[in-house]
Design a protein around this motif. Sequence first.
Motif, PDB file in Angstrom:
ATOM      1  N   ASP A 164      44.582  -6.924 -33.696  1.00 21.52           N
ATOM      2  CA  ASP A 164      44.134  -8.090 -34.463  1.00 21.52           C
ATOM      3  C   ASP A 164      44.823  -9.357 -33.973  1.00 21.52           C
ATOM      4  O   ASP A 164      44.207 -10.417 -33.876  1.00 21.52           O
ATOM      5  N   TYR A 165      46.112  -9.252 -33.666  1.00 16.59           N
ATOM      6  CA  TYR A 165      46.846 -10.400 -33.128  1.00 16.59           C
ATOM      7  C   TYR A 165      46.219 -10.817 -31.792  1.00 16.59           C
ATOM      8  O   TYR A 165      45.960 -11.989 -31.549  1.00 16.59           O
ATOM      9  N   ALA A 166      45.958  -9.831 -30.944  1.00 14.90           N
ATOM     10  CA  ALA A 166      45.373 -10.124 -29.631  1.00 14.90           C
ATOM     11  C   ALA A 166      43.999 -10.768 -29.766  1.00 14.90           C
ATOM     12  O   ALA A 166      43.658 -11.687 -29.019  1.00 14.90           O
ATOM     13  N   ALA A 167      43.213 -10.312 -30.732  1.00 16.16           N
ATOM     14  CA  ALA A 167      41.850 -10.826 -30.899  1.00 16.16           C
ATOM     15  C   ALA A 167      41.815 -12.244 -31.461  1.00 16.16           C
ATOM     16  O   ALA A 167      40.814 -12.936 -31.305  1.00 16.16           O
ATOM     17  N   THR A 168      42.897 -12.666 -32.088  1.00 16.04           N
ATOM     18  CA  THR A 168      42.896 -13.981 -32.737  1.00 16.04           C
ATOM     19  C   THR A 168      43.754 -15.015 -32.009  1.00 16.04           C
ATOM     20  O   THR A 168      43.956 -16.111 -32.531  1.00 16.04           O
ATOM     21  N   HIS A 169      44.236 -14.671 -30.836  1.00 15.94           N
ATOM     22  CA  HIS A 169      45.061 -15.613 -30.077  1.00 15.94           C
ATOM     23  C   HIS A 169      44.458 -15.860 -28.698  1.00 15.94           C
ATOM     24  O   HIS A 169      43.938 -14.940 -28.065  1.00 15.94           O
ATOM     25  N   ALA A 170      44.561 -17.080 -28.261  1.00 16.16           N
ATOM     26  CA  ALA A 170      44.028 -17.482 -26.954  1.00 16.16           C
ATOM     27  C   ALA A 170      44.957 -17.013 -25.831  1.00 16.16           C
ATOM     28  O   ALA A 170      46.138 -16.730 -26.063  1.00 16.16           O
ATOM     29  N   PRO A 171      44.432 -16.947 -24.625  1.00 14.80           N
ATOM     30  CA  PRO A 171      45.300 -16.629 -23.490  1.00 14.80           C
ATOM     31  C   PRO A 171      46.433 -17.653 -23.365  1.00 14.80           C
ATOM     32  O   PRO A 171      46.279 -18.822 -23.738  1.00 14.80           O
ATOM     33  N   ALA A 172      47.544 -17.208 -22.846  1.00 21.54           N
ATOM     34  CA  ALA A 172      48.717 -18.072 -22.671  1.00 21.54           C
ATOM     35  C   ALA A 172      48.419 -19.184 -21.674  1.00 21.54           C
ATOM     36  O   ALA A 172      47.687 -18.987 -20.699  1.00 21.54           O
ATOM     37  N   THR A 173      48.998 -20.337 -21.917  1.00 22.04           N
ATOM     38  CA  THR A 173      48.793 -21.478 -21.017  1.00 22.04           C
ATOM     39  C   THR A 173      49.872 -21.556 -19.942  1.00 22.04           C
ATOM     40  O   THR A 173      49.740 -22.309 -18.993  1.00 22.04           O
ATOM     41  N   LYS A 174      50.941 -20.775 -20.100  1.00 18.62           N
ATOM     42  CA  LYS A 174      51.958 -20.698 -19.046  1.00 18.62           C
ATOM     43  C   LYS A 174      52.664 -19.361 -19.130  1.00 18.62           C
ATOM     44  O   LYS A 174      52.571 -18.656 -20.135  1.00 18.62           O
ATOM     45  N   THR A 175      53.358 -19.013 -18.075  1.00 18.60           N
ATOM     46  CA  THR A 175      54.077 -17.748 -17.984  1.00 18.60           C
ATOM     47  C   THR A 175      55.501 -17.927 -18.496  1.00 18.60           C
ATOM     48  O   THR A 175      56.144 -18.940 -18.240  1.00 18.60           O
ATOM     49  N   ALA A 176      55.989 -16.930 -19.208  1.00 20.25           N
ATOM     50  CA  ALA A 176      57.339 -16.956 -19.770  1.00 20.25           C
ATOM     51  C   ALA A 176      58.395 -17.190 -18.687  1.00 20.25           C
ATOM     52  O   ALA A 176      58.278 -16.670 -17.570  1.00 20.25           O
ATOM     53  N   GLY A 177      59.422 -17.934 -19.031  1.00 17.78           N
ATOM     54  CA  GLY A 177      60.479 -18.259 -18.089  1.00 17.78           C
ATOM     55  C   GLY A 177      61.189 -17.047 -17.516  1.00 17.78           C
ATOM     56  O   GLY A 177      61.544 -17.020 -16.332  1.00 17.78           O
ATOM     57  N   ALA A 178      61.408 -16.022 -18.331  1.00 17.86           N
ATOM     58  CA  ALA A 178      62.075 -14.814 -17.840  1.00 17.86           C
ATOM     59  C   ALA A 178      61.258 -14.156 -16.734  1.00 17.86           C
ATOM     60  O   ALA A 178      61.803 -13.678 -15.734  1.00 17.86           O
ATOM     61  N   VAL A 179      59.947 -14.167 -16.894  1.00 17.45           N
ATOM     62  CA  VAL A 179      59.058 -13.575 -15.887  1.00 17.45           C
ATOM     63  C   VAL A 179      59.052 -14.430 -14.618  1.00 17.45           C
ATOM     64  O   VAL A 179      59.173 -13.904 -13.514  1.00 17.45           O
ATOM     65  N   THR A 180      58.944 -15.744 -14.771  1.00 17.91           N
ATOM     66  CA  THR A 180      58.918 -16.603 -13.576  1.00 17.91           C
ATOM     67  C   THR A 180      60.234 -16.523 -12.815  1.00 17.91           C
ATOM     68  O   THR A 180      60.236 -16.609 -11.588  1.00 17.91           O
ATOM     69  N   SER A 181      61.348 -16.330 -13.516  1.00 13.50           N
ATOM     70  CA  SER A 181      62.648 -16.192 -12.834  1.00 13.50           C
ATOM     71  C   SER A 181      62.688 -14.934 -11.973  1.00 13.50           C
ATOM     72  O   SER A 181      63.175 -14.969 -10.838  1.00 13.50           O
ATOM     73  N   LEU A 182      62.195 -13.815 -12.518  1.00 11.73           N
ATOM     74  CA  LEU A 182      62.170 -12.575 -11.742  1.00 11.73           C
ATOM     75  C   LEU A 182      61.229 -12.695 -10.538  1.00 11.73           C
ATOM     76  O   LEU A 182      61.552 -12.238  -9.440  1.00 11.73           O
ATOM     77  N   LEU A 183      60.072 -13.328 -10.744  1.00 10.62           N
ATOM     78  CA  LEU A 183      59.129 -13.525  -9.637  1.00 10.62           C
ATOM     79  C   LEU A 183      59.737 -14.431  -8.557  1.00 10.62           C
ATOM     80  O   LEU A 183      59.602 -14.155  -7.361  1.00 10.62           O
ATOM     81  N   ALA A 184      60.417 -15.491  -8.974  1.00 12.04           N
ATOM     82  CA  ALA A 184      61.047 -16.412  -8.021  1.00 12.04           C
ATOM     83  C   ALA A 184      62.146 -15.721  -7.224  1.00 12.04           C
ATOM     84  O   ALA A 184      62.408 -16.089  -6.073  1.00 12.04           O
ATOM     85  N   ALA A 185      62.777 -14.709  -7.816  1.00 11.97           N
ATOM     86  CA  ALA A 185      63.830 -13.964  -7.122  1.00 11.97           C
ATOM     87  C   ALA A 185      63.258 -12.872  -6.230  1.00 11.97           C
ATOM     88  O   ALA A 185      64.004 -12.136  -5.587  1.00 11.97           O
ATOM     89  N   GLY A 186      61.917 -12.750  -6.188  1.00 10.28           N
ATOM     90  CA  GLY A 186      61.284 -11.826  -5.256  1.00 10.28           C
ATOM     91  C   GLY A 186      60.696 -10.567  -5.868  1.00 10.28           C
ATOM     92  O   GLY A 186      60.029  -9.800  -5.176  1.00 10.28           O
ATOM     93  N   ALA A 187      60.930 -10.308  -7.160  1.00 13.82           N
ATOM     94  CA  ALA A 187      60.381  -9.098  -7.785  1.00 13.82           C
ATOM     95  C   ALA A 187      58.877  -9.257  -7.996  1.00 13.82           C
ATOM     96  O   ALA A 187      58.378 -10.363  -8.167  1.00 13.82           O
ATOM     97  N   ASN A 188      58.171  -8.147  -7.964  1.00 10.13           N
ATOM     98  CA  ASN A 188      56.727  -8.117  -8.175  1.00 10.13           C
ATOM     99  C   ASN A 188      56.420  -7.536  -9.548  1.00 10.13           C
ATOM    100  O   ASN A 188      56.964  -6.494  -9.908  1.00 10.13           O
ATOM    101  N   ALA A 189      55.560  -8.192 -10.303  1.00 10.26           N
ATOM    102  CA  ALA A 189      55.169  -7.701 -11.629  1.00 10.26           C
ATOM    103  C   ALA A 189      53.979  -6.764 -11.486  1.00 10.26           C
ATOM    104  O   ALA A 189      53.006  -7.089 -10.808  1.00 10.26           O
TER     105      ALA A 189
END
Length: 143
Positions: free
Chosen positions: A84-109
């Motif tokens: 229900d939460y997923a159905a009532t919320h729009a897609p995110a407009t940006k990626t979480a900082g913790a995720v972008t930090s791991l990606l910037a350090a070379g990890a793949n999601a």
Amino acid sequence: APLRTGAAQYDAHVMAMAAVTGEPLEPPTGSDAMGPAMDDPLNAYSDASLAIDGASEGPLAGLTFAIKDLYHIEGRVTGCGNPDYAATHAPATKTAGAVTSLLAAGANARGKTHTDELAYSLNGENAHYGTPTNPNAPNRVPG
């Protein structure tokens, strides 16, 4: 909690320290490497199709991690373990900082993982999507 990539495990603290200090970790190879097409025999993933490549260089280059369905990924709905939460919320407009930090350090999601409904518990159980199997103790909750 350990992050899994295939059969290899990497402690989140170790990965974070490697990202901060610049000390490289050895990426898994062969059957331990997790590619974009994944099996999910443990029912761990809410979205196994997610694949975001990190930077080509960095202390986490070549390592993979999964993202709990509590962290925003630009263009995708964060469901927080509740349909229900997923159905009532729009897609995110940006990626979480913790995720972008791991990606910037070379990890793949690779994939978004199930979570307790609205992060209410620490057990890892979810009445809507099923409870992932604990790979180290199948008769116990995943935690």
